[in-house]
Scaffold this active site. Structure first.
Site, PDB file in Angstrom:
ATOM      1  N   CYS A   1       0.826  -1.203   0.000  1.00 26.13           N
ATOM      2  CA  CYS A   1       0.000   0.000   0.000  1.00 26.13           C
ATOM      3  C   CYS A   1       0.861   1.255   0.000  1.00 26.13           C
ATOM      4  O   CYS A   1       1.348   1.689   1.052  1.00 26.13           O
ATOM      5  CB  CYS A   1      -0.932  -0.007   1.201  1.00 26.13           C
ATOM      6  SG  CYS A   1      -1.929   1.481   1.307  1.00 26.13           S
TER       7      CYS A   1
ATOM      8  N   CYS B   1      -0.423   4.094   2.148  1.00 22.47           N
ATOM      9  CA  CYS B   1      -0.235   3.958   3.594  1.00 22.47           C
ATOM     10  C   CYS B   1       1.230   4.185   3.969  1.00 22.47           C
ATOM     11  O   CYS B   1       1.522   4.797   4.987  1.00 22.47           O
ATOM     12  CB  CYS B   1      -0.602   2.558   4.079  1.00 22.47           C
ATOM     13  SG  CYS B   1      -2.049   1.847   3.329  1.00 22.47           S
ATOM     14  N   ASP B   2       2.154   3.650   3.175  1.00 24.86           N
ATOM     15  CA  ASP B   2       3.545   3.575   3.616  1.00 24.86           C
ATOM     16  C   ASP B   2       4.539   4.418   2.825  1.00 24.86           C
ATOM     17  O   ASP B   2       5.706   4.515   3.213  1.00 24.86           O
ATOM     18  CB  ASP B   2       4.000   2.100   3.586  1.00 24.86           C
ATOM     19  CG  ASP B   2       3.132   1.236   4.496  1.00 24.86           C
ATOM     20  OD1 ASP B   2       2.727   1.748   5.559  1.00 24.86           O
ATOM     21  OD2 ASP B   2       2.851   0.083   4.141  1.00 24.86           O
TER      22      ASP B   2
END
Ligand code: NDP
Length: 315
Positions: free
Chosen positions: A134, A137-138
């Site tokens: 992701c 997200c990261d």
């Protein structure tokens, strides 16, 4: 045991839309959200193609709107994960978090799909230490660093573009000599100066003891291996439907997508309906998921009304 008239499993666009329709039809639906409340859109940035948002909207923001709309009509939204179902008897028995059983007269499945992984040992070993599925997200953790991304669909392109805004360089690993992504996404990727596309390239191994330090790739035409120093490794190779718990009860194809009767959301078990990405490998859009969530709720309503009529005739 608690009795539920309409149980909805999953809280993406399909689940919430089913809830909105079922609540407004006085079916008192209960949603069990699953672990990822809001579903895959919680990991998306800008959504530009959902009608009704002319300026676009952030995925998590949109899911908050869905949630609030379902709540407004009285949907009982519960955090919980369905770990087992028994569709062999009616009412159906559904187990939540391995401990709590509920009885459901009807079930709408809206469990969506999850990211696929390459399946190499280093990917598992370094997951969370530089390996991620992701970017949204990261990606932040790799600000001004070099990263690689595997995949050549719309998701990979979207994530490569996202990463290109944060990272100094994005190495995009494409296993064939062409991309599956839509033309417009491909063009955006190709015209971004800090994205380098490697064609006919597969991941051999991700290197690094505790964190990602490099990726060793292999050119499938020449067999030549190359080491690319990177700090982050992103996998964007598609998704798998979250349908394992329904095996043995519901018909599914070889990839695990639930099979519904054409033009409906009816599964092979009367009273169980399937919506969203769990049954759709073709369109997989938020708007199509929402559409099938609506269909499922309308079909539940009809199913319950027909049952009630049948009972009244017998009585
Ligand atoms: P796709 O299934 O479309 O693409 C998966 C990609 O991963 C393919 O390029 C595939 O390669 C590659 N791949 C699969 N397995 C491996 C492997 N083991 N090693 C290397 N590469 C691999 O998935 P997406 O998640 O990209 O998209 C899913 C759906 O969502 C699509 O319909 C897409 O259009 C849609 N979508 C739309 C967006 C938008 O409209 N904004 C944004 C994101 C997704 P190969 O081509 O060789 O099979």
């Amino acid at each position: 045991m608690e009795k539920i008239k309409c149980l909805i499993i999953g809280s993406g666009p399909a689940g919430y839309t089913a809830a909105i329709y079922a609540s407004r039809a006085n079916l008192n639906p209960v949603i069990y959200t699953g672990i990822e409340v809001g579903g895959q859109l919680m990991q998306t940035t800008e959504v530009e193609n959902y009608p009704g948002y002319p300026k676009g909207i952030q995925g998590p923001e949109m899911m908050k709107d869905f949630h609030q709309q379902a709540e407004r009509f009285g949907t009982d939204i519960r955090f919980g994960y369905v770990t087992k179902v028994d569709f062999a008897k009616h009412p159906f028995v559904v187990t939540i978090d391995e401990v709590k059983d509920v009885e459901a007269e009807t079930v709408i499945i809206a469990t969506g799909a999850s990211a696929k992984w390459l399946g190499i040992p280093s990917e598992k070993r370094l997951n969370g230490n530089g390996v991620s599925a992701c970017a949204v997200c990261d990606g932040f953790f790799f600000k001004n660093q070099e990263v690689a991304i595997v995949g050549a669909g719309d998701t990979a392109c979207e994530e490569a573009l996202y990463l290109s805004k944060l990272c100094s360089k994005v190495h995009m690993l494409v296993r064939r000599d062409e991309m599956r992504a839509s033309k417009i996404m491909q063009e955006r990727v190709k015209s971004t100066p800090n994205i380098e596309v490697y064609w006919n390239t597969e991941t051999d191994e991700i290197l690094g003891e505790h964190t990602v330090e490099a990726v060793r790739v292999v050119n499938t035409s020449s067999g030549e291996k190359t080491i690319i120093p990177i700090q982050g490794f992103f996998v964007a190779i598609g998704h798998k439907p979250n349908t394992d718990i329904f095996k043995g009860f519901l018909d599914m194809d070889k990839e695990g997508y639930l099979i519904t009767k054409a033009g409906t959301t009816q599964t092979n078990i009367e009273g169980v309906f399937a919506s969203g990405d769990a049954q759709d490998k073709i369109y997989r859009q938020a708007v199509t998921a929402a559409g099938t969530g609506c269909m499922a709720a309308l079909e539940v309503e009809r199913y319950l009304a027909a049952k009630e009529y049948e009972m009244s005739q017998q009585g």
